[in-house]
Design a protein around this motif. Structure first.
Motif, PDB file in Angstrom:
ATOM      1  N   ARG A 147       0.846  -1.199   0.000  1.00 47.04           N
ATOM      2  CA  ARG A 147       0.000   0.000   0.000  1.00 47.04           C
ATOM      3  C   ARG A 147       0.878   1.245   0.000  1.00 47.04           C
ATOM      4  NH1 ARG A 147      -5.303   1.373   1.564  1.00 47.04           N
ATOM      5  NH2 ARG A 147      -5.676  -0.849   1.930  1.00 47.04           N
ATOM      6  N   LEU A 177      -2.492   0.351  -4.458  1.00 49.92           N
ATOM      7  CA  LEU A 177      -2.314  -1.007  -3.945  1.00 49.92           C
ATOM      8  C   LEU A 177      -1.613  -1.833  -5.012  1.00 49.92           C
ATOM      9  CD1 LEU A 177      -5.793  -1.817  -2.332  1.00 49.92           C
ATOM     10  CD2 LEU A 177      -3.746  -0.935  -1.209  1.00 49.92           C
ATOM     11  N   GLU A 225      -9.142  -7.468  -3.260  1.00 47.26           N
ATOM     12  CA  GLU A 225      -8.553  -6.379  -2.478  1.00 47.26           C
ATOM     13  C   GLU A 225      -9.307  -5.065  -2.641  1.00 47.26           C
ATOM     14  OE1 GLU A 225      -6.138  -6.504  -0.310  1.00 47.26           O
ATOM     15  OE2 GLU A 225      -5.724  -8.637  -0.627  1.00 47.26           O
TER      16      GLU A 225
END
Length: 420
Positions: free
Chosen positions: A43, A52, A110
């Motif tokens: 990150r 990300l 994610e």
């Protein structure tokens, strides 16, 4: 946003994220891990948005083991004169199914809930599609097609059955999108019927930021390449790969009237070895040079140290034929005229611009035609050259800049927000 690179130097993706951030949106870009990075999600906070980086799946080892018997049989058949494209096609489809789509599933997991899922290019679209299905089926879906992927260099030489497989996947994913963003009117006209998209289609040309002041002419290239004072500099900048006219440009430098001009390649890619081989040939008398690429934010400053920006893109595929490459707009921002392929995208801007012509067009397959276009520009009188440079700069300030083009993207997002 989803893009299948490490989000380090993709200027278009970063510019789009910045423009949407400035418009008040909360932007996250999901890319792939950097080489050598730990196999965990990374990150990063940068310039007001989140990045990300999701690791690529490990699939090649077991795939090599699985396909070993078929690969051996393919080699035997080739030695016997039989075609071997079936195995090559299977490798490519496997790369898509297990590599690209494996990463797409991980990236989608994610992502989490969002109002818009934005897939960059065909390699990023499936992640956006899957993320919406997983997290927010009522969210908006945007397909940002930077090139005509199915007919671009990425598919050249692949078996037709494998390309057809991917084309069907693109049509299936595109059937779910709410808006298409692309980089030229030619691409938009091609993709509408191909993907059956008759909804919102927005063109955002890939331009650099509007020049605040005129970028001064300098000797950056001349000093770096050791070019004599007064010798005209013809610049090719960007990726060195097939279909970009590398050899045709080199041959053009042997045309009448160009005996003192030098050709500089500023970039890297699979064509690097070809450039080095050409530069070493005695017949070019040391007038071909190769320089390492420069950071994206420095490109315009380096282009400004050339006399002509040459882009003899070949008609090797539909994507090239309809392109309006960012290198053309970078040349405009630098105040440098272009010698470009006489294709629809180039013609619509170089010739048809209100301040045009902004350079010369040529037959990119004919070194003589390329040479005449370059010669017409370097032989301009000082007054005519100053006038042309002023018109090129004016076009960059008033039309061909990111501030103008990104307004279309910001307006699209406002429409998507109002439509919720």
């Amino acid at each position: 946003m989803f893009v299948r690179n490490d989000v380090l130097v993709d200027a278009r993706v970063l510019k789009e994220a910045g423009s949407l951030r400035d418009a008040g949106h909360d932007v996250t870009i999901i890319g792939i891990s950097r080489p050598g990075a730990p196999r965990e999600v990374e990150r990063e906070q940068r310039d007001g948005f989140t990045i990300l980086r999701v690791p690529l799946p490990r699939w090649r080892r077991w795939w090599r083991w699985l396909r070993a018997p078929w690969r051996l049989w393919s080699i035997v058949r080739r030695r016997g004169g039989a075609p071997g494209s079936r195995m090559d096609g299977l490798d490519w489809v496997a790369m898509w199914r297990f590599g690209n789509l494996g990463w797409a599933r991980a990236a989608a997991r994610e992502a989490g809930p969002a109002d818009v899922y934005h897939g960059h290019d065909l390699t990023g679209l499936p992640a956006a599609v899957l993320a919406r299905r997983m997290h927010r089926p009522d969210a908006r879906l945007v397909y940002d097609s930077h090139e005509l992927f199915i007919v671009s260099g990425a598919t050249v030489g692949r078996p037709s059955w494998a390309v057809d497989w991917l084309a069907r996947r693109e049509q299936e994913w595109a059937a779910e999108v709410d808006a298409l963003v692309t980089v030229s009117n030619g691409y938009a006209d091609h993709l509408r019927p191909l993907l059956g998209i008759e909804r919102v289609v927005v063109v955002v040309h890939n331009c650099p930021p509007r020049p605040v002041v005129d970028v001064p002419h300098s000797d950056l290239i001349r000093d770096a390449a050791g070019i004599p004072a007064g010798a005209p500099i013809v610049l090719y900048h960007g990726g060195l790969r097939a279909g970009r006219g590398i050899r045709e440009l080199a041959e053009a430098m042997r045309e009448p009237g160009l005996g003192s001009a030098h050709l500089v390649f500023l970039g890297f890619g699979p064509g690097t070895a070809e450039v080095r081989e050409l530069a070493a040939q005695p017949r070019f008398a040391g007038r071909i040079h190769l320089l390492d690429p420069v950071p994206p934010m420095d490109v315009v400053r380096w282009v400004a140290s050339a006399d002509v920006a040459a882009m003899a893109i070949q008609a090797t595929n539909r994507s090239y034929y309809l392109s309006t490459p960012n290198k053309m707009f970078e040349a405009f921002a630098a105040g440098v005229p272009v010698a470009a392929s006489a294709f629809p995208g180039f013609r619509s801007i170089v010739v048809d611009d209100p301040d045009g012509p902004l350079g010369e067009l040529c037959d990119p397959a004919d070194p003589s035609s390329i040479g005449r276009a370059i010669r017409a520009l370097i032989e301009l009188s000082p007054e005519d050259r100053a006038d042309l440079s002023a018109r090129v700069r004016k076009a960059a300030r008033e039309r061909w800049n990111w501030e103008t083009e990104s307004a279309h993207l910001v307006e699209l997002y406002a429409d998507l927000e109002r439509g919720r």
